[in-house]
Scaffold this active site. Structure first.
Site, short mmCIF file in Angstrom:
data_model
loop_
_atom_site.label_atom_id
_atom_site.label_comp_id
_atom_site.label_asym_id
_atom_site.label_seq_id
_atom_site.Cartn_x
_atom_site.Cartn_y
_atom_site.Cartn_z
N PHE A 1 -86.10 -35.41 -68.06
CA PHE A 1 -86.49 -34.08 -68.54
C PHE A 1 -87.99 -33.85 -68.42
O PHE A 1 -88.44 -32.79 -67.99
CB PHE A 1 -86.04 -33.90 -69.99
CG PHE A 1 -84.55 -33.79 -70.15
CD1 PHE A 1 -83.88 -32.67 -69.72
CD2 PHE A 1 -83.82 -34.82 -70.71
CE1 PHE A 1 -82.50 -32.56 -69.85
CE2 PHE A 1 -82.44 -34.73 -70.86
CZ PHE A 1 -81.78 -33.59 -70.43
N GLY A 2 -88.80 -34.84 -68.82
CA GLY A 2 -90.24 -34.67 -68.78
C GLY A 2 -90.79 -34.59 -67.37
O GLY A 2 -91.61 -33.72 -67.04
N GLU B 1 -71.01 -39.01 -81.67
CA GLU B 1 -70.26 -38.30 -80.63
C GLU B 1 -69.26 -39.22 -79.95
O GLU B 1 -68.12 -38.84 -79.68
CB GLU B 1 -71.24 -37.70 -79.63
CG GLU B 1 -72.07 -36.57 -80.22
CD GLU B 1 -73.27 -36.18 -79.38
OE1 GLU B 1 -73.89 -35.14 -79.69
OE2 GLU B 1 -73.60 -36.91 -78.42
N ASP C 1 -89.89 -40.06 -73.77
CA ASP C 1 -89.58 -41.17 -74.67
C ASP C 1 -90.58 -42.31 -74.58
O ASP C 1 -90.62 -43.17 -75.46
CB ASP C 1 -88.18 -41.71 -74.38
CG ASP C 1 -87.08 -40.74 -74.80
OD1 ASP C 1 -87.36 -39.88 -75.65
OD2 ASP C 1 -85.97 -40.84 -74.27
#
Length: 444
Positions: free
Chosen positions: A20-21, A177, A317
Protein backbone atom coordinates in the site's frame (compact mmCIF):
# COMPACT_ATOMS: atom_id res chain seq x y z
CA UNK A 1 28.59 -6.49 -11.02
CA UNK A 2 25.78 -5.45 -13.35
CA UNK A 3 24.26 -2.08 -12.58
CA UNK A 4 21.09 -0.18 -13.49
CA UNK A 5 22.33 3.27 -14.61
CA UNK A 6 20.42 6.46 -13.75
CA UNK A 7 19.50 9.11 -16.28
CA UNK A 8 21.77 12.06 -15.39
CA UNK A 9 19.18 14.73 -16.23
CA UNK A 10 16.45 13.26 -14.02
CA UNK A 11 16.67 12.37 -10.33
CA UNK A 12 15.98 8.75 -9.57
CA UNK A 13 13.54 7.64 -6.87
CA UNK A 14 13.84 4.00 -5.79
CA UNK A 15 10.85 2.49 -3.98
CA UNK A 16 11.37 -0.82 -2.20
CA UNK A 17 8.06 -2.67 -1.93
CA UNK A 18 4.82 -2.50 -3.88
CA UNK A 19 2.40 -2.76 -0.97
CA UNK A 20 0.00 0.00 0.00
CA UNK A 21 2.73 2.50 0.91
CA UNK A 22 5.01 1.85 -2.06
CA UNK A 23 2.17 1.82 -4.58
CA UNK A 24 0.73 5.09 -3.27
CA UNK A 25 4.16 6.77 -3.32
CA UNK A 26 4.72 5.78 -6.96
CA UNK A 27 1.27 6.96 -7.98
CA UNK A 28 1.76 10.29 -6.24
CA UNK A 29 4.83 10.90 -8.43
CA UNK A 30 2.91 10.27 -11.65
CA UNK A 31 3.83 12.79 -14.35
CA UNK A 32 6.73 14.28 -12.38
CA UNK A 33 10.17 14.75 -13.99
CA UNK A 34 11.62 11.83 -12.06
CA UNK A 35 12.75 8.30 -12.91
CA UNK A 36 11.06 5.88 -10.51
CA UNK A 37 12.21 2.31 -9.90
CA UNK A 38 9.90 0.01 -7.93
CA UNK A 39 11.63 -3.08 -6.52
CA UNK A 40 9.40 -5.94 -5.33
CA UNK A 41 10.20 -9.57 -4.58
CA UNK A 42 6.86 -10.68 -6.01
CA UNK A 43 5.33 -9.60 -9.30
CA UNK A 44 2.08 -8.31 -7.82
CA UNK A 45 0.41 -5.90 -5.45
CA UNK A 46 -1.66 -7.71 -2.84
CA UNK A 47 -4.79 -6.42 -1.11
CA UNK A 48 -3.90 -7.96 2.25
CA UNK A 49 -7.15 -7.17 4.15
CA UNK A 50 -8.89 -9.85 2.08
CA UNK A 51 -6.07 -12.39 2.11
CA UNK A 52 -7.91 -14.52 4.66
CA UNK A 53 -10.69 -14.94 2.05
CA UNK A 54 -8.19 -16.68 -0.24
CA UNK A 55 -6.97 -18.83 2.66
CA UNK A 56 -10.55 -19.92 3.38
CA UNK A 57 -11.49 -20.55 -0.29
CA UNK A 58 -13.90 -17.62 -0.52
CA UNK A 59 -11.96 -15.78 -3.23
CA UNK A 60 -9.46 -16.74 -5.90
CA UNK A 61 -6.02 -15.14 -5.72
CA UNK A 62 -6.41 -12.90 -8.82
CA UNK A 63 -9.43 -11.26 -7.21
CA UNK A 64 -7.27 -9.55 -4.59
CA UNK A 65 -3.97 -9.19 -6.46
CA UNK A 66 -2.84 -7.29 -9.54
CA UNK A 67 0.43 -7.56 -11.51
CA UNK A 68 2.72 -4.66 -10.67
CA UNK A 69 3.62 -4.05 -14.31
CA UNK A 70 -0.07 -3.74 -15.21
CA UNK A 71 -0.60 -1.20 -12.44
CA UNK A 72 2.14 1.04 -13.86
CA UNK A 73 1.47 0.45 -17.56
CA UNK A 74 0.23 4.03 -18.01
CA UNK A 75 2.97 5.60 -15.90
CA UNK A 76 6.01 5.76 -18.19
CA UNK A 77 8.31 7.21 -15.53
CA UNK A 78 8.08 3.94 -13.53
CA UNK A 79 10.27 0.89 -14.06
CA UNK A 80 9.47 -2.26 -12.07
CA UNK A 81 12.16 -4.73 -11.08
CA UNK A 82 11.58 -8.20 -9.66
CA UNK A 83 14.16 -8.77 -6.98
CA UNK A 84 14.95 -8.95 -3.29
CA UNK A 85 17.02 -6.35 -1.51
CA UNK A 86 20.12 -7.81 0.10
CA UNK A 87 21.74 -4.60 1.30
CA UNK A 88 21.73 -0.82 1.19
CA UNK A 89 24.83 1.35 0.83
CA UNK A 90 23.69 4.70 2.22
CA UNK A 91 27.06 6.37 1.57
CA UNK A 92 27.07 5.40 -2.11
CA UNK A 93 23.29 5.82 -2.41
CA UNK A 94 22.83 2.35 -3.86
CA UNK A 95 20.48 -0.59 -3.27
CA UNK A 96 22.01 -4.03 -3.75
CA UNK A 97 19.81 -6.92 -4.85
CA UNK A 98 20.46 -10.54 -3.98
CA UNK A 99 20.75 -11.37 -7.70
CA UNK A 100 23.86 -9.18 -7.97
CA UNK A 101 22.30 -6.07 -9.47
CA UNK A 102 22.95 -2.63 -7.98
CA UNK A 103 20.35 0.13 -8.26
CA UNK A 104 21.56 3.68 -7.52
CA UNK A 105 19.18 6.27 -6.16
CA UNK A 106 18.88 9.97 -5.42
CA UNK A 107 15.87 9.40 -3.17
CA UNK A 108 14.90 6.13 -1.49
CA UNK A 109 11.51 5.13 -0.09
CA UNK A 110 11.54 1.88 1.86
CA UNK A 111 8.10 0.26 2.14
CA UNK A 112 9.05 -3.35 2.75
CA UNK A 113 6.14 -4.12 5.10
CA UNK A 114 6.02 -6.70 7.86
CA UNK A 115 6.31 -10.42 8.44
CA UNK A 116 5.31 -12.92 11.13
CA UNK A 117 6.61 -12.75 14.68
CA UNK A 118 6.66 -15.93 16.76
CA UNK A 119 8.10 -14.14 19.80
CA UNK A 120 11.40 -15.97 19.71
CA UNK A 121 9.95 -19.34 18.70
CA UNK A 122 10.54 -19.38 14.95
CA UNK A 123 10.43 -23.18 15.08
CA UNK A 124 6.66 -22.91 15.46
CA UNK A 125 6.30 -21.58 11.90
CA UNK A 126 6.36 -25.04 10.33
CA UNK A 127 3.37 -26.22 12.37
CA UNK A 128 1.47 -22.91 12.65
CA UNK A 129 1.74 -20.92 9.41
CA UNK A 130 0.96 -17.22 9.43
CA UNK A 131 -0.87 -15.19 6.80
CA UNK A 132 1.04 -12.47 4.97
CA UNK A 133 1.46 -13.66 1.37
CA UNK A 134 -0.46 -15.57 -1.28
CA UNK A 135 1.84 -18.54 -0.64
CA UNK A 136 0.78 -18.47 3.03
CA UNK A 137 -2.89 -18.35 1.99
CA UNK A 138 -2.50 -21.33 -0.34
CA UNK A 139 -0.78 -23.35 2.39
CA UNK A 140 -3.47 -22.57 4.98
CA UNK A 141 -6.23 -23.41 2.49
CA UNK A 142 -4.53 -26.73 1.73
CA UNK A 143 -4.25 -27.59 5.42
CA UNK A 144 -7.85 -26.68 6.21
CA UNK A 145 -9.42 -28.61 3.33
CA UNK A 146 -7.06 -31.55 3.69
CA UNK A 147 -7.98 -31.89 7.38
CA UNK A 148 -11.60 -32.62 6.47
CA UNK A 149 -10.53 -35.09 3.76
CA UNK A 150 -8.24 -36.98 6.13
CA UNK A 151 -10.92 -37.03 8.81
CA UNK A 152 -13.23 -38.77 6.33
CA UNK A 153 -10.62 -41.53 6.04
CA UNK A 154 -9.70 -41.78 9.71
CA UNK A 155 -11.03 -44.72 11.76
CA UNK A 156 -9.64 -43.75 15.15
CA UNK A 157 -12.02 -41.34 17.01
CA UNK A 158 -9.24 -39.44 18.79
CA UNK A 159 -7.24 -38.88 15.63
CA UNK A 160 -10.39 -37.84 13.82
CA UNK A 161 -11.20 -35.36 16.58
CA UNK A 162 -7.73 -33.84 16.26
CA UNK A 163 -8.20 -33.50 12.49
CA UNK A 164 -11.50 -31.70 13.05
CA UNK A 165 -10.05 -29.29 15.62
CA UNK A 166 -8.94 -25.98 14.13
CA UNK A 167 -7.00 -23.52 16.27
CA UNK A 168 -6.41 -19.86 15.42
CA UNK A 169 -3.84 -18.14 17.63
CA UNK A 170 -4.32 -14.40 18.04
CA UNK A 171 -7.46 -12.34 18.59
CA UNK A 172 -6.66 -9.42 16.30
CA UNK A 173 -8.63 -8.68 13.10
CA UNK A 174 -6.97 -11.47 11.11
CA UNK A 175 -7.54 -14.06 13.84
CA UNK A 176 -11.14 -13.04 14.41
CA UNK A 177 -11.94 -13.06 10.69
CA UNK A 178 -10.22 -16.40 10.16
CA UNK A 179 -11.92 -18.13 13.10
CA UNK A 180 -15.38 -16.91 12.13
CA UNK A 181 -14.93 -18.03 8.52
CA UNK A 182 -13.66 -21.48 9.53
CA UNK A 183 -16.79 -21.95 11.62
CA UNK A 184 -18.97 -21.02 8.64
CA UNK A 185 -17.12 -23.47 6.40
CA UNK A 186 -17.71 -26.32 8.85
CA UNK A 187 -21.34 -25.53 9.57
CA UNK A 188 -22.57 -24.40 6.16
CA UNK A 189 -20.19 -24.74 3.20
CA UNK A 190 -19.39 -28.44 3.65
CA UNK A 191 -22.84 -29.53 4.79
CA UNK A 192 -23.95 -32.76 3.07
CA UNK A 193 -20.68 -33.33 1.23
CA UNK A 194 -19.19 -36.05 3.44
CA UNK A 195 -20.53 -39.51 4.29
CA UNK A 196 -18.45 -40.63 7.28
CA UNK A 197 -18.04 -37.34 9.14
CA UNK A 198 -20.34 -34.47 10.00
CA UNK A 199 -18.33 -31.28 9.25
CA UNK A 200 -20.47 -29.20 11.61
CA UNK A 201 -19.02 -31.16 14.54
CA UNK A 202 -15.62 -29.58 13.83
CA UNK A 203 -14.31 -27.47 16.70
CA UNK A 204 -12.90 -24.00 15.99
CA UNK A 205 -10.91 -22.40 18.80
CA UNK A 206 -9.62 -18.84 18.97
CA UNK A 207 -6.75 -18.54 21.45
CA UNK A 208 -5.89 -15.03 22.70
CA UNK A 209 -3.28 -14.22 25.32
CA UNK A 210 -4.97 -11.06 26.61
CA UNK A 211 -8.30 -10.47 28.29
CA UNK A 212 -10.26 -9.62 25.11
CA UNK A 213 -10.22 -9.89 21.34
CA UNK A 214 -9.65 -6.89 19.05
CA UNK A 215 -7.53 -5.03 21.58
CA UNK A 216 -7.26 -1.95 19.34
CA UNK A 217 -11.02 -1.43 19.44
CA UNK A 218 -13.17 -0.08 22.29
CA UNK A 219 -14.05 -2.66 24.91
CA UNK A 220 -17.74 -2.62 24.01
CA UNK A 221 -16.96 -3.67 20.42
CA UNK A 222 -14.47 -6.29 21.61
CA UNK A 223 -17.19 -7.86 23.73
CA UNK A 224 -19.66 -7.69 20.87
CA UNK A 225 -17.16 -9.40 18.58
CA UNK A 226 -16.65 -12.18 21.13
CA UNK A 227 -20.40 -12.71 21.37
CA UNK A 228 -20.77 -12.88 17.60
CA UNK A 229 -17.91 -15.37 17.35
CA UNK A 230 -19.49 -17.64 19.94
CA UNK A 231 -22.84 -17.38 18.17
CA UNK A 232 -21.12 -18.72 15.05
CA UNK A 233 -19.78 -21.63 17.08
CA UNK A 234 -16.22 -20.45 17.76
CA UNK A 235 -14.84 -21.25 21.22
CA UNK A 236 -12.94 -18.19 22.43
CA UNK A 237 -10.19 -18.82 24.99
CA UNK A 238 -8.94 -15.60 26.57
CA UNK A 239 -5.91 -15.17 28.85
CA UNK A 240 -4.45 -18.26 27.21
CA UNK A 241 -0.71 -18.05 26.48
CA UNK A 242 0.78 -20.46 23.95
CA UNK A 243 3.65 -22.39 25.47
CA UNK A 244 4.43 -24.94 22.79
CA UNK A 245 3.38 -25.91 19.25
CA UNK A 246 4.20 -29.15 17.46
CA UNK A 247 2.92 -31.21 14.56
CA UNK A 248 0.16 -32.72 16.72
CA UNK A 249 -1.20 -29.64 18.48
CA UNK A 250 -0.24 -27.09 21.09
CA UNK A 251 -0.01 -26.38 24.80
CA UNK A 252 -1.50 -23.23 26.35
CA UNK A 253 -1.34 -21.80 29.84
CA UNK A 254 -4.81 -20.64 30.85
CA UNK A 255 -5.60 -18.11 33.55
CA UNK A 256 -2.34 -16.18 33.69
CA UNK A 257 1.18 -16.95 34.87
CA UNK A 258 -0.04 -19.32 37.60
CA UNK A 259 -2.62 -21.08 35.45
CA UNK A 260 -2.68 -24.66 34.30
CA UNK A 261 -1.10 -25.85 31.07
CA UNK A 262 -3.68 -27.47 28.80
CA UNK A 263 -2.96 -29.66 25.80
CA UNK A 264 -5.02 -29.16 22.61
CA UNK A 265 -4.69 -31.82 19.93
CA UNK A 266 -5.05 -30.29 16.48
CA UNK A 267 -3.67 -30.94 13.01
CA UNK A 268 -4.46 -27.43 11.78
CA UNK A 269 -3.05 -24.51 13.76
CA UNK A 270 -2.98 -21.01 12.25
CA UNK A 271 -0.81 -18.19 13.59
CA UNK A 272 -2.28 -14.68 13.72
CA UNK A 273 -0.70 -13.45 16.95
CA UNK A 274 2.37 -11.44 16.11
CA UNK A 275 3.78 -9.04 13.54
CA UNK A 276 7.39 -8.01 13.09
CA UNK A 277 8.95 -5.55 10.69
CA UNK A 278 10.63 -6.81 7.55
CA UNK A 279 14.25 -7.94 8.07
CA UNK A 280 15.15 -5.10 5.74
CA UNK A 281 14.68 -2.78 8.72
CA UNK A 282 17.73 -4.25 10.40
CA UNK A 283 19.79 -3.87 7.21
CA UNK A 284 18.69 -0.27 6.86
CA UNK A 285 19.52 0.42 10.50
CA UNK A 286 23.02 -0.97 10.03
CA UNK A 287 23.53 1.09 6.88
CA UNK A 288 22.33 4.42 8.31
CA UNK A 289 22.66 4.14 12.07
CA UNK A 290 18.90 4.56 12.44
CA UNK A 291 17.31 3.13 15.58
CA UNK A 292 14.82 0.26 15.56
CA UNK A 293 12.08 -0.42 18.08
CA UNK A 294 11.39 -3.80 19.70
CA UNK A 295 9.40 -4.95 16.67
CA UNK A 296 12.24 -4.08 14.31
CA UNK A 297 10.57 -0.96 12.91
CA UNK A 298 12.72 2.04 11.98
CA UNK A 299 12.26 5.15 14.10
CA UNK A 300 11.70 7.95 11.60
CA UNK A 301 11.62 11.72 11.92
CA UNK A 302 8.46 13.80 11.68
CA UNK A 303 8.71 13.94 7.87
CA UNK A 304 9.29 10.13 7.68
CA UNK A 305 12.97 10.53 6.76
CA UNK A 306 15.94 9.10 8.65
CA UNK A 307 18.18 11.21 10.90
CA UNK A 308 21.16 12.35 8.85
CA UNK A 309 19.68 10.92 5.65
CA UNK A 310 16.92 13.18 4.34
CA UNK A 311 17.07 11.31 1.02
CA UNK A 312 15.78 8.10 2.70
CA UNK A 313 12.18 7.74 3.85
CA UNK A 314 10.51 4.75 5.51
CA UNK A 315 6.76 4.18 5.27
CA UNK A 316 4.15 1.57 6.16
CA UNK A 317 4.59 -1.25 8.65
CA UNK A 318 8.37 -0.81 8.60
CA UNK A 319 8.15 2.70 10.08
CA UNK A 320 7.77 3.53 13.76
CA UNK A 321 6.12 6.83 12.88
CA UNK A 322 4.27 9.48 14.84
CA UNK A 323 1.36 11.61 13.70
CA UNK A 324 2.05 15.33 14.14
CA UNK A 325 -1.14 17.37 14.38
CA UNK A 326 -0.71 21.04 15.31
CA UNK A 327 -1.81 21.71 18.87
CA UNK A 328 -1.72 18.03 19.84
CA UNK A 329 0.91 15.73 21.25
CA UNK A 330 2.46 13.35 18.67
CA UNK A 331 0.61 10.01 18.50
CA UNK A 332 1.90 6.62 17.30
CA UNK A 333 0.65 5.63 13.86
CA UNK A 334 -1.11 2.24 13.73
CA UNK A 335 0.04 -0.45 11.34
CA UNK A 336 -2.98 -0.38 9.04
CA UNK A 337 -3.33 0.04 5.28
CA UNK A 338 -4.79 3.61 5.35
CA UNK A 339 -1.78 4.74 7.38
CA UNK A 340 0.63 3.12 4.90
CA UNK A 341 -1.07 4.84 1.97
CA UNK A 342 -0.99 8.21 3.69
CA UNK A 343 2.69 7.78 4.56
CA UNK A 344 3.46 6.86 0.95
CA UNK A 345 1.82 10.05 -0.30
CA UNK A 346 3.61 12.19 2.31
CA UNK A 347 7.03 10.71 1.51
CA UNK A 348 6.50 11.31 -2.22
CA UNK A 349 5.34 14.90 -1.71
CA UNK A 350 8.34 15.59 0.50
CA UNK A 351 10.63 14.41 -2.30
CA UNK A 352 8.98 16.94 -4.60
CA UNK A 353 9.34 19.60 -1.91
CA UNK A 354 13.06 18.96 -1.55
CA UNK A 355 13.47 19.06 -5.33
CA UNK A 356 12.07 22.59 -5.40
CA UNK A 357 13.77 23.83 -2.25
CA UNK A 358 10.65 23.81 -0.10
CA UNK A 359 10.70 22.41 3.47
CA UNK A 360 9.28 18.90 3.92
CA UNK A 361 6.02 18.47 5.79
CA UNK A 362 5.51 16.50 9.00
CA UNK A 363 3.34 13.42 8.64
CA UNK A 364 -0.24 13.83 9.82
CA UNK A 365 -2.34 10.66 10.08
CA UNK A 366 -6.05 10.85 9.38
CA UNK A 367 -7.85 8.06 11.22
CA UNK A 368 -10.61 6.53 9.09
CA UNK A 369 -11.63 4.08 11.81
CA UNK A 370 -11.39 0.34 12.38
CA UNK A 371 -13.39 -2.53 10.94
CA UNK A 372 -13.43 -6.27 11.50
CA UNK A 373 -15.77 -8.87 10.09
CA UNK A 374 -16.63 -11.92 12.16
CA UNK A 375 -18.76 -13.83 9.70
CA UNK A 376 -22.03 -13.81 7.84
CA UNK A 377 -24.01 -10.69 8.85
CA UNK A 378 -21.56 -10.11 11.71
CA UNK A 379 -18.95 -7.40 12.03
CA UNK A 380 -17.87 -4.49 14.24
CA UNK A 381 -17.05 -0.92 13.22
CA UNK A 382 -15.49 2.05 14.98
CA UNK A 383 -15.67 5.13 12.74
CA UNK A 384 -14.62 8.63 13.91
CA UNK A 385 -16.90 11.52 12.99
CA UNK A 386 -16.86 15.26 13.78
CA UNK A 387 -19.53 14.52 16.40
CA UNK A 388 -17.73 11.65 18.12
CA UNK A 389 -17.03 8.00 17.41
CA UNK A 390 -19.70 6.03 15.59
CA UNK A 391 -19.64 2.46 16.91
CA UNK A 392 -21.92 -0.26 15.60
CA UNK A 393 -21.98 -3.99 15.01
CA UNK A 394 -23.95 -6.81 13.44
CA UNK A 395 -25.56 -6.60 10.00
CA UNK A 396 -25.08 -2.82 9.45
CA UNK A 397 -21.37 -3.10 10.27
CA UNK A 398 -21.09 -6.10 7.97
CA UNK A 399 -22.62 -4.18 5.04
CA UNK A 400 -20.31 -1.24 5.76
CA UNK A 401 -17.31 -3.59 5.84
CA UNK A 402 -18.32 -5.04 2.44
CA UNK A 403 -18.68 -1.60 0.86
CA UNK A 404 -15.35 -0.32 2.16
CA UNK A 405 -13.35 -3.35 1.05
CA UNK A 406 -14.89 -3.50 -2.42
CA UNK A 407 -14.29 0.24 -2.86
CA UNK A 408 -10.57 0.00 -2.08
CA UNK A 409 -9.86 -3.04 -4.26
CA UNK A 410 -7.56 -2.43 -7.22
CA UNK A 411 -9.37 -2.41 -10.57
CA UNK A 412 -12.97 -2.60 -11.74
CA UNK A 413 -12.66 -6.27 -12.68
CA UNK A 414 -11.60 -7.25 -9.17
CA UNK A 415 -14.45 -5.27 -7.64
CA UNK A 416 -16.99 -6.92 -9.94
CA UNK A 417 -15.69 -10.46 -9.39
CA UNK A 418 -15.50 -10.05 -5.61
CA UNK A 419 -19.06 -8.71 -5.52
CA UNK A 420 -20.29 -11.65 -7.61
CA UNK A 421 -18.43 -14.21 -5.49
CA UNK A 422 -19.70 -12.69 -2.25
CA UNK A 423 -23.28 -12.54 -3.55
CA UNK A 424 -23.08 -16.20 -4.58
CA UNK A 425 -21.59 -17.19 -1.22
CA UNK A 426 -24.23 -15.23 0.67
CA UNK A 427 -27.18 -16.96 -1.00
CA UNK A 428 -25.70 -20.46 -1.45
CA UNK A 429 -22.94 -20.73 1.23
CA UNK A 430 -20.67 -22.00 -1.55
CA UNK A 431 -16.94 -21.26 -1.66
CA UNK A 432 -15.75 -21.67 -5.20
CA UNK A 433 -11.97 -21.54 -4.63
CA UNK A 434 -11.73 -24.89 -2.86
CA UNK A 435 -9.28 -26.48 -5.29
CA UNK A 436 -5.87 -27.42 -3.89
CA UNK A 437 -2.99 -28.75 -6.02
CA UNK A 438 -2.64 -32.00 -4.09
CA UNK A 439 -4.37 -33.70 -1.18
CA UNK A 440 -2.11 -36.25 0.46
CA UNK A 441 -4.30 -38.99 1.87
CA UNK A 442 -2.97 -41.29 4.56
CA UNK A 443 -2.01 -41.49 8.22
CA UNK A 444 0.57 -39.16 9.76
Amino acid sequence: MPSAQSTPARPRVVIVGCGFGGLEAARTLRGEPLDIVVIEKTNHHLFQPLLYQVATAGLAAPSIAAPSRWLFRKQPNVTTLLGEVGGIDAAAKCVHLTNGHAVPYDHLIVAAGATHSYFGHDEWAADAPGLKTLADAFEIRRRVLTAFELAELEEDPERRRALLTFVVIGGGPTGVEMAGTLAEIARHTLAGEFRRIVPSTAEVLLVEGSSRVLQAMPECLSERARQQLEKLGVKVRLNAMVMRIDAHGLEVREGGAEGDIVRIDSRCVIWAAGVAASPLGRLLGEATGAECDRAGRIRVQADLSLPGHPEISVVGDLAAAMSHVPGQAPRPVPGVSPAAKQMGRTAARNILARQTGRPPQAFRYKDWGSLATIGRNAAVADVPTPFGALRFSGYPAWLFWLFVHVYFLIGFRNRLIVLMDWASAYWTFRRNARVVPEVRAGRD
